[in-house]
Design a protein around this motif. Structure first.
Motif, PDB file in Angstrom:
ATOM      1  N   LEU A 388       0.860  -0.989  -0.268  1.00 46.63           N
ATOM      2  CA  LEU A 388       0.125  -0.400  -0.366  1.00 46.63           C
ATOM      3  C   LEU A 388       0.693   2.041   0.369  1.00 46.63           C
ATOM      4  O   LEU A 388       0.406   1.633  -0.324  1.00 46.63           O
ATOM      5  CB  LEU A 388      -1.449   0.119   1.516  1.00 46.63           C
ATOM      6  CG  LEU A 388      -1.936  -0.953   0.676  1.00 46.63           C
ATOM      7  CD1 LEU A 388      -2.313  -1.063   2.417  1.00 46.63           C
ATOM      8  CD2 LEU A 388      -3.257  -0.584  -0.312  1.00 46.63           C
ATOM      9  N   ALA A 389       1.839   1.248   0.542  1.00 49.88           N
ATOM     10  CA  ALA A 389       2.993   2.482   1.048  1.00 49.88           C
ATOM     11  C   ALA A 389       3.549   2.641  -0.267  1.00 49.88           C
ATOM     12  O   ALA A 389       3.424   4.021  -0.795  1.00 49.88           O
ATOM     13  CB  ALA A 389       4.208   2.677   1.965  1.00 49.88           C
ATOM     14  N   PHE A 390       4.067   1.567  -1.379  1.00 44.36           N
ATOM     15  CA  PHE A 390       4.547   1.490  -3.020  1.00 44.36           C
ATOM     16  C   PHE A 390       3.443   1.666  -3.780  1.00 44.36           C
ATOM     17  O   PHE A 390       3.719   2.893  -4.504  1.00 44.36           O
ATOM     18  CB  PHE A 390       5.250   0.073  -2.710  1.00 44.36           C
ATOM     19  CG  PHE A 390       5.896   0.164  -4.929  1.00 44.36           C
ATOM     20  CD1 PHE A 390       7.060   0.341  -3.862  1.00 44.36           C
ATOM     21  CD2 PHE A 390       4.980   0.165  -5.529  1.00 44.36           C
ATOM     22  CE1 PHE A 390       7.840   0.152  -5.504  1.00 44.36           C
ATOM     23  CE2 PHE A 390       5.782   0.138  -6.465  1.00 44.36           C
ATOM     24  CZ  PHE A 390       7.667   0.579  -6.610  1.00 44.36           C
ATOM     25  N   ASN A 391       1.931   1.640  -3.510  1.00 45.57           N
ATOM     26  CA  ASN A 391       0.917   1.559  -4.209  1.00 45.57           C
ATOM     27  C   ASN A 391       0.995   3.754  -4.330  1.00 45.57           C
ATOM     28  O   ASN A 391       1.035   4.223  -4.968  1.00 45.57           O
ATOM     29  CB  ASN A 391      -0.316   0.984  -4.351  1.00 45.57           C
ATOM     30  CG  ASN A 391      -1.209   1.427  -4.975  1.00 45.57           C
ATOM     31  OD1 ASN A 391      -1.666   0.934  -6.059  1.00 45.57           O
ATOM     32  ND2 ASN A 391      -1.998   2.830  -4.567  1.00 45.57           N
ATOM     33  N   ALA A 392       0.709   3.723  -2.771  1.00 42.84           N
ATOM     34  CA  ALA A 392       0.616   5.532  -2.878  1.00 42.84           C
ATOM     35  C   ALA A 392       1.170   6.194  -3.767  1.00 42.84           C
ATOM     36  O   ALA A 392       1.017   8.015  -3.380  1.00 42.84           O
ATOM     37  CB  ALA A 392       0.708   5.681  -0.899  1.00 42.84           C
TER      38      ALA A 392
END
Length: 520
Positions: A388-392
């Motif tokens: 999720l952090a990478f996606n953000a």
């Protein structure tokens, strides 16, 4: 953002026939400074890789670059040699090419050199395509290449059983019997370019007829499994009945090159049934209305998958990233700016998977959160906190981080350069060359990565033949004179073997050859 584009497409997919006369390439393209150095760097990568193959794996299918051994995963007929021939000719590597022609002229296709069965799809795109393209590129001066192409096709023809429209996917070449199992539309629908080219040179129309019959059957499917039945057949197909199997829809593996060949075959063979163009346009139209999604982060444009439970899966893959180039190709041929515009956005989203990793190389599979109301269902595990952090930050997250020397992102980037002339695509290709030299180099050759988002990733001990056939050819041509192997003079098969635009005539006399016996 997508609504305005959708309105532009209405009414442009209703014609029952069309002349594919549009130019694909931007006229008067001029290469920017530094292109020759990049082109030479690609030749260096090719020669280094191929010399390693010659030293440790010659005559076998794949080089194992770390263990310095070989593997035979394509029936032991020397896949890397046959797959590399068209690239050698294009690069002017005449010594390599002459040696490869000599080898290919003596392959015995009457039986597999390995215990496994023969894939009709893989053998068609690599061996049949490689032999025919090399035959063409070299001015038809090596008739043994055509003879070998005919030899392997005559064996593969046993895949069509008892008049079935759809061939079985795998065959035992020793007994000429197929493996009676399910197939998919990529396997069954990616034969037309190669088999029709064989018809062109042998004047035996049965080859073309067999491959067209299969593609036409897929295109005519009216599956009840999904609401996108207009133009988007399900991935699975049963060769015994010719009917769809399951309801999964994707532009990724198992379906990808079926869609690719609809428009390419229509371009290669001007006499082809208009159904091929219409089927491609219907697939694109349905995809725009059903599968086209924008990421919640970054407004990146993706083609989603659609599963049997009638749910959109927000997933993408390196394999599927051919679609941007394919839409650019077809959009230009049809003079449809909407398709071209979306194609360029698909190219950008796939390039973003390269630009976002530590190595500057994209992953095997990825997923994303959608800005649409249908969220980020992927059919798999929910994203982790790290994902999720990478996606953000990047507008997607990695679900399988390997790179197995695939070409599709650089393939579409090549089309984008030749269609627009925008230098950013040259710069992207140049950055890929740097990444390859920095992160893939091992044992004086090149290998894939287990984790593209780790600059210290372990390398994969395998060099697939498409490294030679596709990756390095598309890179080379990106930096080469745009009039050389022009997209207005050649059509590439799905293994990047170019075929010259010179439509075969449709009537060659008798159709008496039986699809279930070797063709005379």
């Amino acid at each position: 953002m997508l609504t305005s584009r959708l309105s532009l497409t209405l009414g442009v997919f209703c014609s029952s026939s069309v002349v594919l006369g549009g130019l694909v390439q931007k006229p008067h393209l001029v290469l920017p400074p530094g292109s020759q150095q990049n082109r030479d760097a690609v030749v260096d990568i090719f020669t280094t890789s191929y010399e390693a193959y010659r030293t440790y794996a010659y005559g076998h299918d794949n080089l194992l670059p770390i263990s310095r051994k070989f593997s035979d995963v394509r029936n032991g007929w020397g896949a890397s040699i046959v797959d590399a021939m068209s690239t050698m000719h294009i690069m002017g590597l005449n010594d390599f090419f002459s040696e490869a022609v000599q080898f290919a002229s003596n392959i015995d296709f009457n039986k597999s050199r390995t215990a496994d069965t023969v894939s009709v799809f893989e053998t068609t795109i690599r061996y049949l395509g490689g032999l025919l393209s090399a035959y063409e590129l070299s001015g038809q001066q090596f008739p043994a290449l055509l003879s070998k192409a005919k030899e392997v096709a005559d064996k593969m023809a046993f895949a069509w059983v008892a008049g079935n429209d759809i061939p079985y996917g795998h065959l035992n070449f020793s007994t000429n019997t197929p493996s009676h199992s399910q197939s998919n539309i990529a396997e069954a629908g990616t034969l037309t370019m190669e088999w029709a080219t064989l018809t062109k040179y042998t004047r035996n129309d049965t080859y073309r007829e067999l491959s067209e019959r299969s593609a036409r059957r897929i295109a005519s499917q009216k599956s009840s499994h999904h609401h996108a039945s207009s133009g988007l057949p399900a991935q699975g197909i049963d060769p015994a009945t010719g009917t769809p199997s399951g309801g999964y829809v994707t532009w990724g593996g198992g379906s990808d090159s079926y869609f690719e060949y609809l428009i390419k075959y229509a371009r290669l063979n001007d006499a082809a049934d208009p159904m091929f163009v219409d089927a491609w346009r219907a697939a694109v139209d349905s995809s725009i209305h059903t599968l086209l999604k924008t990421s919640k982060i970054g407004d990146l444009v993706y083609l989603a998958d659609y599963d049997a439970s009638k749910s959109i899966r927000h997933v993408g893959s390196h394999l599927a990233c051919f679609h941007g180039g394919n839409w650019l190709f077809g959009g230009r041929l049809l003079d449809n700016d909407t398709i071209v515009d979306i194609g360029l956005q698909l190219v950008d989203a796939c390039w973003n998977t390269y630009a976002s990793t530590e190595t500057g190389i994209g992953p095997e599979t990825f997923a994303y959160t959608s800005s649409e109301s249908d969220g980020f269902y992927t059919g798999g595990a929910p994203p982790t906190a790290k994902q999720l952090a990478f996606n953000a930050e990047h507008g997607f997250y990695i679900t399988a981080g390997s790179y197995i020397l695939r070409p599709e992102v650089l393939e579409s980037n090549f089309y984008a350069w030749r269609v627009t002339g925008d230098r950013k695509y040259i710069d992207r290709a140049a950055s890929a060359v740097k990444s390859f030299n920095r992160f893939l180099s091992v044992n004086n050759t090149f290998a894939g990565l287990y984790d593209v988002n780790s600059s210290s990733s372990l390398k994969i001990d395998d060099t697939e033949s498409f490294w030679f056939a596709e990756v390095l050819k598309y890179l080379y041509l990106t930096f080469d004179d745009p009039s050389h192997v022009s997209l207005d003079e050649y059509v590439f098969n799905t293994e990047a073997h170019p075929f010259k635009l010179s439509p075969p005539k449709r009537i060659y006399g008798s159709h008496s050859s039986s699809p279930t016996k070797p063709l005379s």
